[in-house]
Design a protein around this motif. Sequence first.
Motif, mmCIF file in Angstrom:
data_model
loop_
_atom_site.group_PDB
_atom_site.id
_atom_site.type_symbol
_atom_site.label_atom_id
_atom_site.label_comp_id
_atom_site.label_asym_id
_atom_site.label_seq_id
_atom_site.Cartn_x
_atom_site.Cartn_y
_atom_site.Cartn_z
ATOM 1 N N SER A 1 3.692 -103.342 -9.095
ATOM 2 C CA SER A 1 2.891 -102.425 -8.290
ATOM 3 C C SER A 1 1.938 -101.658 -9.199
ATOM 4 C CB SER A 1 3.793 -101.457 -7.532
ATOM 5 O OG SER A 1 3.018 -100.565 -6.789
ATOM 6 N N GLY B 1 10.922 -102.160 4.710
ATOM 7 C CA GLY B 1 10.185 -103.038 3.807
ATOM 8 C C GLY B 1 8.712 -102.719 3.677
ATOM 9 N N GLU B 2 8.156 -101.941 4.572
ATOM 10 C CA GLU B 2 6.730 -101.624 4.538
ATOM 11 C C GLU B 2 6.405 -100.478 3.579
ATOM 12 O OE1 GLU B 2 5.243 -100.987 8.465
ATOM 13 O OE2 GLU B 2 6.178 -102.814 9.211
ATOM 14 N N ARG B 3 7.386 -99.802 3.035
ATOM 15 C CA ARG B 3 7.152 -98.619 2.217
ATOM 16 C C ARG B 3 7.094 -98.915 0.720
ATOM 17 N NH1 ARG B 3 5.505 -97.123 6.412
ATOM 18 N NH2 ARG B 3 6.748 -96.017 7.922
ATOM 19 N N ASP B 4 7.473 -100.113 0.284
ATOM 20 C CA ASP B 4 7.470 -100.474 -1.133
ATOM 21 C C ASP B 4 8.268 -99.471 -1.972
ATOM 22 O OD1 ASP B 4 6.894 -101.850 -3.497
ATOM 23 O OD2 ASP B 4 5.000 -100.806 -3.791
ATOM 24 N N LEU B 5 9.410 -99.006 -1.439
ATOM 25 C CA LEU B 5 10.248 -98.062 -2.157
ATOM 26 C C LEU B 5 11.679 -98.580 -2.241
ATOM 27 C CD1 LEU B 5 9.042 -94.753 -0.479
ATOM 28 C CD2 LEU B 5 8.480 -95.553 -2.774
ATOM 29 N N ASP B 6 12.326 -98.345 -3.384
ATOM 30 C CA ASP B 6 13.747 -98.678 -3.540
ATOM 31 C C ASP B 6 14.594 -97.668 -2.769
ATOM 32 O OD1 ASP B 6 13.781 -100.941 -5.104
ATOM 33 O OD2 ASP B 6 13.700 -99.819 -6.983
ATOM 34 N N ARG C 1 9.105 -97.319 -6.993
ATOM 35 C CA ARG C 1 8.491 -98.483 -6.359
ATOM 36 C C ARG C 1 9.455 -99.655 -6.437
ATOM 37 N NH1 ARG C 1 4.248 -97.181 -3.215
ATOM 38 N NH2 ARG C 1 3.069 -95.576 -4.248
ATOM 39 N N LYS C 2 9.519 -100.432 -5.388
ATOM 40 C CA LYS C 2 10.434 -101.563 -5.321
ATOM 41 C C LYS C 2 9.963 -102.710 -6.210
ATOM 42 C CE LYS C 2 12.449 -102.726 -1.433
ATOM 43 N NZ LYS C 2 12.672 -103.219 -0.072
ATOM 44 N N TYR C 3 8.663 -102.940 -6.248
ATOM 45 C CA TYR C 3 8.128 -104.084 -6.976
ATOM 46 C C TYR C 3 7.555 -103.632 -8.313
ATOM 47 C CZ TYR C 3 8.695 -105.868 -2.324
ATOM 48 O OH TYR C 3 9.227 -106.221 -1.120
#
Length: 88
Positions: free
Chosen positions: A80, A40-45, A75-77
């Motif tokens: 961003s 969760g700290e990487r902001d990656l899907d 990017r997950k979000y």
Amino acid sequence: MKKMLNGIAVAAVATIAAAPVLAEGQWRLNPAIGYQGFDGERDLDNSATVAIGLEKALSSQWGVEAKYMFTTADRKYANSSVGDAELE
């Protein structure tokens, strides 16, 4: 998700069981596909991964392998400030 993981585990065991034993000094090309998960700290899907390895048998039970893996993760979000990310 659980069915997919069970299928992957069965395929992996079947592949290992069917793999021929290499004699000392032989080479083998090992292609692979997979799924890479990021914390969760990487902001990656999470994303699909492809790999290719080259293995040399040192004995009937031991070998060394060099492997190249490639994946592209977005990017997950959506909000961003940074666009796509590429990891190699």
